[in-house]
Design a protein around this motif. Structure first.
Motif, PDB file in Angstrom:
ATOM      1  N   HIS A  56    -113.812 -27.547 -12.356  1.00  0.00           N
ATOM      2  CA  HIS A  56    -113.641 -28.305 -11.106  1.00  0.00           C
ATOM      3  C   HIS A  56    -112.147 -28.499 -10.816  1.00  0.00           C
ATOM      4  O   HIS A  56    -111.694 -28.316  -9.671  1.00  0.00           O
ATOM      5  CB  HIS A  56    -114.325 -29.665 -11.209  1.00  0.00           C
ATOM      6  N   ASN A  57    -111.388 -28.877 -11.837  1.00  0.00           N
ATOM      7  CA  ASN A  57    -109.945 -29.076 -11.658  1.00  0.00           C
ATOM      8  C   ASN A  57    -109.257 -27.783 -11.253  1.00  0.00           C
ATOM      9  O   ASN A  57    -108.438 -27.759 -10.322  1.00  0.00           O
ATOM     10  CB  ASN A  57    -109.339 -29.620 -12.951  1.00  0.00           C
ATOM     11  N   LEU A  59    -110.506 -25.083  -9.852  1.00  0.00           N
ATOM     12  CA  LEU A  59    -110.900 -24.689  -8.505  1.00  0.00           C
ATOM     13  C   LEU A  59    -110.162 -25.538  -7.472  1.00  0.00           C
ATOM     14  O   LEU A  59    -109.709 -25.033  -6.428  1.00  0.00           O
ATOM     15  CB  LEU A  59    -112.409 -24.851  -8.341  1.00  0.00           C
ATOM     16  N   ALA A  60    -110.006 -26.822  -7.761  1.00  0.00           N
ATOM     17  CA  ALA A  60    -109.303 -27.713  -6.836  1.00  0.00           C
ATOM     18  C   ALA A  60    -107.857 -27.283  -6.638  1.00  0.00           C
ATOM     19  O   ALA A  60    -107.322 -27.356  -5.517  1.00  0.00           O
ATOM     20  CB  ALA A  60    -109.363 -29.152  -7.354  1.00  0.00           C
ATOM     21  N   VAL A  61    -107.209 -26.835  -7.698  1.00  0.00           N
ATOM     22  CA  VAL A  61    -105.825 -26.369  -7.589  1.00  0.00           C
ATOM     23  C   VAL A  61    -105.726 -25.209  -6.600  1.00  0.00           C
ATOM     24  O   VAL A  61    -104.835 -25.172  -5.740  1.00  0.00           O
ATOM     25  CB  VAL A  61    -105.277 -25.956  -8.962  1.00  0.00           C
ATOM     26  N   LEU A  62    -106.657 -24.262  -6.694  1.00  0.00           N
ATOM     27  CA  LEU A  62    -106.663 -23.132  -5.767  1.00  0.00           C
ATOM     28  C   LEU A  62    -106.929 -23.595  -4.332  1.00  0.00           C
ATOM     29  O   LEU A  62    -106.280 -23.119  -3.384  1.00  0.00           O
ATOM     30  CB  LEU A  62    -107.719 -22.117  -6.179  1.00  0.00           C
ATOM     31  N   LEU A  63    -107.879 -24.490  -4.165  1.00  0.00           N
ATOM     32  CA  LEU A  63    -108.192 -24.993  -2.828  1.00  0.00           C
ATOM     33  C   LEU A  63    -106.984 -25.713  -2.228  1.00  0.00           C
ATOM     34  O   LEU A  63    -106.688 -25.568  -1.033  1.00  0.00           O
ATOM     35  CB  LEU A  63    -109.392 -25.930  -2.900  1.00  0.00           C
ATOM     36  N   GLN A  64    -106.286 -26.481  -3.056  1.00  0.00           N
ATOM     37  CA  GLN A  64    -105.095 -27.175  -2.568  1.00  0.00           C
ATOM     38  C   GLN A  64    -104.027 -26.177  -2.144  1.00  0.00           C
ATOM     39  O   GLN A  64    -103.368 -26.355  -1.116  1.00  0.00           O
ATOM     40  CB  GLN A  64    -104.551 -28.106  -3.655  1.00  0.00           C
ATOM     41  N   ASP A  65    -103.850 -25.121  -2.925  1.00  0.00           N
ATOM     42  CA  ASP A  65    -102.875 -24.094  -2.575  1.00  0.00           C
ATOM     43  C   ASP A  65    -103.205 -23.447  -1.230  1.00  0.00           C
ATOM     44  O   ASP A  65    -102.306 -23.001  -0.509  1.00  0.00           O
ATOM     45  CB  ASP A  65    -102.825 -23.012  -3.659  1.00  0.00           C
ATOM     46  N   GLN A  66    -104.502 -23.388  -0.891  1.00  0.00           N
ATOM     47  CA  GLN A  66    -104.939 -22.798   0.365  1.00  0.00           C
ATOM     48  C   GLN A  66    -104.908 -23.794   1.521  1.00  0.00           C
ATOM     49  O   GLN A  66    -105.270 -23.455   2.649  1.00  0.00           O
ATOM     50  CB  GLN A  66    -106.355 -22.238   0.213  1.00  0.00           C
ATOM     51  N   GLY A  67    -104.497 -25.031   1.237  1.00  0.00           N
ATOM     52  CA  GLY A  67    -104.453 -26.048   2.268  1.00  0.00           C
ATOM     53  C   GLY A  67    -105.787 -26.712   2.549  1.00  0.00           C
ATOM     54  O   GLY A  67    -105.912 -27.485   3.512  1.00  0.00           O
ATOM     55  N   ARG A  68    -106.777 -26.454   1.704  1.00  0.00           N
ATOM     56  CA  ARG A  68    -108.119 -27.043   1.887  1.00  0.00           C
ATOM     57  C   ARG A  68    -108.171 -28.349   1.096  1.00  0.00           C
ATOM     58  O   ARG A  68    -108.837 -28.485   0.074  1.00  0.00           O
ATOM     59  CB  ARG A  68    -109.174 -26.042   1.437  1.00  0.00           C
ATOM     60  N   LEU A  69    -107.440 -29.344   1.593  1.00  0.00           N
ATOM     61  CA  LEU A  69    -107.169 -30.539   0.809  1.00  0.00           C
ATOM     62  C   LEU A  69    -108.399 -31.408   0.587  1.00  0.00           C
ATOM     63  O   LEU A  69    -108.577 -31.973  -0.499  1.00  0.00           O
ATOM     64  CB  LEU A  69    -106.060 -31.357   1.483  1.00  0.00           C
ATOM     65  N   GLU A  71    -111.553 -30.477   0.386  1.00  0.00           N
ATOM     66  CA  GLU A  71    -112.388 -29.830  -0.624  1.00  0.00           C
ATOM     67  C   GLU A  71    -111.765 -29.969  -2.009  1.00  0.00           C
ATOM     68  O   GLU A  71    -112.464 -30.231  -3.002  1.00  0.00           O
ATOM     69  CB  GLU A  71    -112.563 -28.345  -0.301  1.00  0.00           C
ATOM     70  N   ALA A  72    -110.459 -29.808  -2.068  1.00  0.00           N
ATOM     71  CA  ALA A  72    -109.770 -29.938  -3.346  1.00  0.00           C
ATOM     72  C   ALA A  72    -109.944 -31.343  -3.915  1.00  0.00           C
ATOM     73  O   ALA A  72    -110.228 -31.515  -5.106  1.00  0.00           O
ATOM     74  CB  ALA A  72    -108.292 -29.614  -3.183  1.00  0.00           C
ATOM     75  N   ALA A  73    -109.791 -32.352  -3.065  1.00  0.00           N
ATOM     76  CA  ALA A  73    -109.938 -33.738  -3.516  1.00  0.00           C
ATOM     77  C   ALA A  73    -111.334 -33.980  -4.074  1.00  0.00           C
ATOM     78  O   ALA A  73    -111.504 -34.691  -5.087  1.00  0.00           O
ATOM     79  CB  ALA A  73    -109.645 -34.688  -2.366  1.00  0.00           C
ATOM     80  N   THR A  74    -112.336 -33.401  -3.442  1.00  0.00           N
ATOM     81  CA  THR A  74    -113.714 -33.556  -3.925  1.00  0.00           C
ATOM     82  C   THR A  74    -113.848 -33.021  -5.340  1.00  0.00           C
ATOM     83  O   THR A  74    -114.481 -33.661  -6.198  1.00  0.00           O
ATOM     84  CB  THR A  74    -114.692 -32.818  -3.002  1.00  0.00           C
ATOM     85  N   HIS A  75    -113.264 -31.880  -5.617  1.00  0.00           N
ATOM     86  CA  HIS A  75    -113.379 -31.285  -6.953  1.00  0.00           C
ATOM     87  C   HIS A  75    -112.518 -32.022  -7.975  1.00  0.00           C
ATOM     88  O   HIS A  75    -112.917 -32.168  -9.135  1.00  0.00           O
ATOM     89  CB  HIS A  75    -113.027 -29.805  -6.897  1.00  0.00           C
ATOM     90  N   TYR A  76    -111.323 -32.493  -7.583  1.00  0.00           N
ATOM     91  CA  TYR A  76    -110.538 -33.312  -8.505  1.00  0.00           C
ATOM     92  C   TYR A  76    -111.317 -34.561  -8.908  1.00  0.00           C
ATOM     93  O   TYR A  76    -111.379 -34.932 -10.090  1.00  0.00           O
ATOM     94  CB  TYR A  76    -109.215 -33.737  -7.864  1.00  0.00           C
ATOM     95  N   ARG A  77    -111.922 -35.210  -7.916  1.00  0.00           N
ATOM     96  CA  ARG A  77    -112.647 -36.456  -8.205  1.00  0.00           C
ATOM     97  C   ARG A  77    -113.906 -36.181  -9.030  1.00  0.00           C
ATOM     98  O   ARG A  77    -114.298 -36.998  -9.876  1.00  0.00           O
ATOM     99  CB  ARG A  77    -112.981 -37.180  -6.896  1.00  0.00           C
ATOM    100  N   ARG A  78    -114.513 -35.035  -8.801  1.00  0.00           N
ATOM    101  CA  ARG A  78    -115.673 -34.660  -9.626  1.00  0.00           C
ATOM    102  C   ARG A  78    -115.230 -34.438 -11.073  1.00  0.00           C
ATOM    103  O   ARG A  78    -115.902 -34.883 -12.012  1.00  0.00           O
ATOM    104  CB  ARG A  78    -116.322 -33.397  -9.064  1.00  0.00           C
TER     105      ARG A  78
END
Length: 344
Positions: A56-57, A59-69, A71-78
């Motif tokens: 989850h962490n 995947l969140a890093v990749l989403l954040q890099d893509q600007g999908r903040l 979605e990234a926050a959801t995976h960090y919190r998960r």
């Protein structure tokens, strides 16, 4: 790295539902500069084990890099719901919240990361940048190396295209008519991918580049403009080089150093008689230096002048400039040129 890929592939051939192997293969793909393939691996890991906090962490890093903040926050919190003691995920969520403009929430995340791991230098540094408390003298070397390793692939396009970076050519222009004739021994501190080296190559009989980031050095090596490239921290490399240079350039390097005395002392020892040290800083209106929320240091003019005088460097030239843009705003800085006052 090739062997690692082979063994991950074998593990997955034996057990296609091995979440750890999918996740680790994802980190391998990231190391190779293949984020899309890494994304598939992390998704596959979570398909095998939806409660895998590390996946989850990652995947969140990749989403954040893509600007999908979001979605990234959801995976960090998960990830943190599954593993509340996951210090890296706290730090990463803090970075995302800071990017979204929620400094208070980011501070809370950084504090928790440091509480869980008191030796977490990056989290401590980012906490200091936001709070102004316990500011270190310099940025942690491992943080700077990791920052630019992750930035290497897109560095030139982002810096020149998005940030309108112009520091190397500004320093080169400032040095016009101020250097001795003939091929020079030039040292490019914090050479990165070689943008500053390219600006000074025609002056150099010998051009040496130094950087903390192995991936940035790989890009610089591909330019084929350096006679030598060295991986390491600037002050330590200067201490061990055993040669003197007619020109030492540090474009956008001092922003990762607060206390400048060790660098200036090392530069003074490495300069040839009447050699020049050309560098840029971000402007600080007060005395001394400060660590900004951006994670970059700014220095006051009086501090620079005093540091130069203490290390027997005469200030020959200073110019207020726009170094680059940041979120559409100009970043004000200074370009400096100093000469060694030593006779030998």
């Amino acid at each position: 790295m090739d062997e690692a890929h082979e063994w991950y592939a074998r593990a997955l051939a034996i057990d296609p539902k091995n979440a750890e192997a999918h996740n680790n293969l994802g980190t391998w793909q990231q190391e190779q500069g293949a984020p899309d393939r890494a994304f598939e691996c992390y998704r596959a890991a979570l398909a095998c084990d939806s409660d895998y906090a590390e996946a989850h962490n990652n995947l969140a890093v990749l989403l954040q890099d893509q600007g999908r903040l979001d979605e990234a926050a959801t995976h960090y919190r998960r990830a943190l719901a599954l593993d509340p003691a996951f210090a890296a995920a706290h730090k990463n969520l803090g970075g995302l919240l800071q990017e979204q403009g929620d400094a208070e929430a980011a501070v809370a995340c950084y504090r928790e990361a440091v509480r869980l791991n008191p030796d977490f230098s990056e989290a401590r540094y980012k906490l200091a940048a936001l709070t102004g408390q316990e500011v270190p003298a310099v940025a942690p070397a491992d943080y700077v190396a990791a920052l630019f390793d992750g930035y290497a692939e897109e560095f030139d396009a982002h810096l020149l295209g998005t940030l309108k970076y112009r520091t190397p050519r500004q320093l080169r222009a400032a040095l016009a008519g101020r250097l001795p004739a003939g091929p020079l021994a030039v040292l490019d501190l914090g050479c990165g991918t070689g943008l500053s080296g390219a600006a000074f190559r025609d002056l150099a009989g010998r051009l040496v580049g130094v950087d903390l980031s192995a991936k940035m050095l790989a890009r610089a090596r591909a330019r084929a403009i350096y006679d030598q490239l060295i991986e390491g921290e600037a002050v330590q490399v200067l201490a061990g080089l055993g040669e003197r240079f007619d020109l030492i350039v540090a474009a956008d390097v001092l922003v990762y150093l607060g206390e400048l005395a060790p660098l200036f002392a090392a530069v003074t020892r490495a300069l040839a008689p009447r050699g020049a040290f050309a560098f840029s800083i971000e402007q600080h209106s007060a005395a001394g230096y400060s660590l900004r929320p951006s994670g970059r240091y700014a220095h006051g003019a009086a501090y620079i002048q005093a540091s130069a005088a203490h290390h027997r460097l005469s200030v020959e030239y200073r110019e207020a400039v726009v170094l680059r843009e940041d979120h559409g705003r100009d970043v004000a800085g200074d370009g400096w040129e100093r000469h060694s006052c030593r006779d030998s």
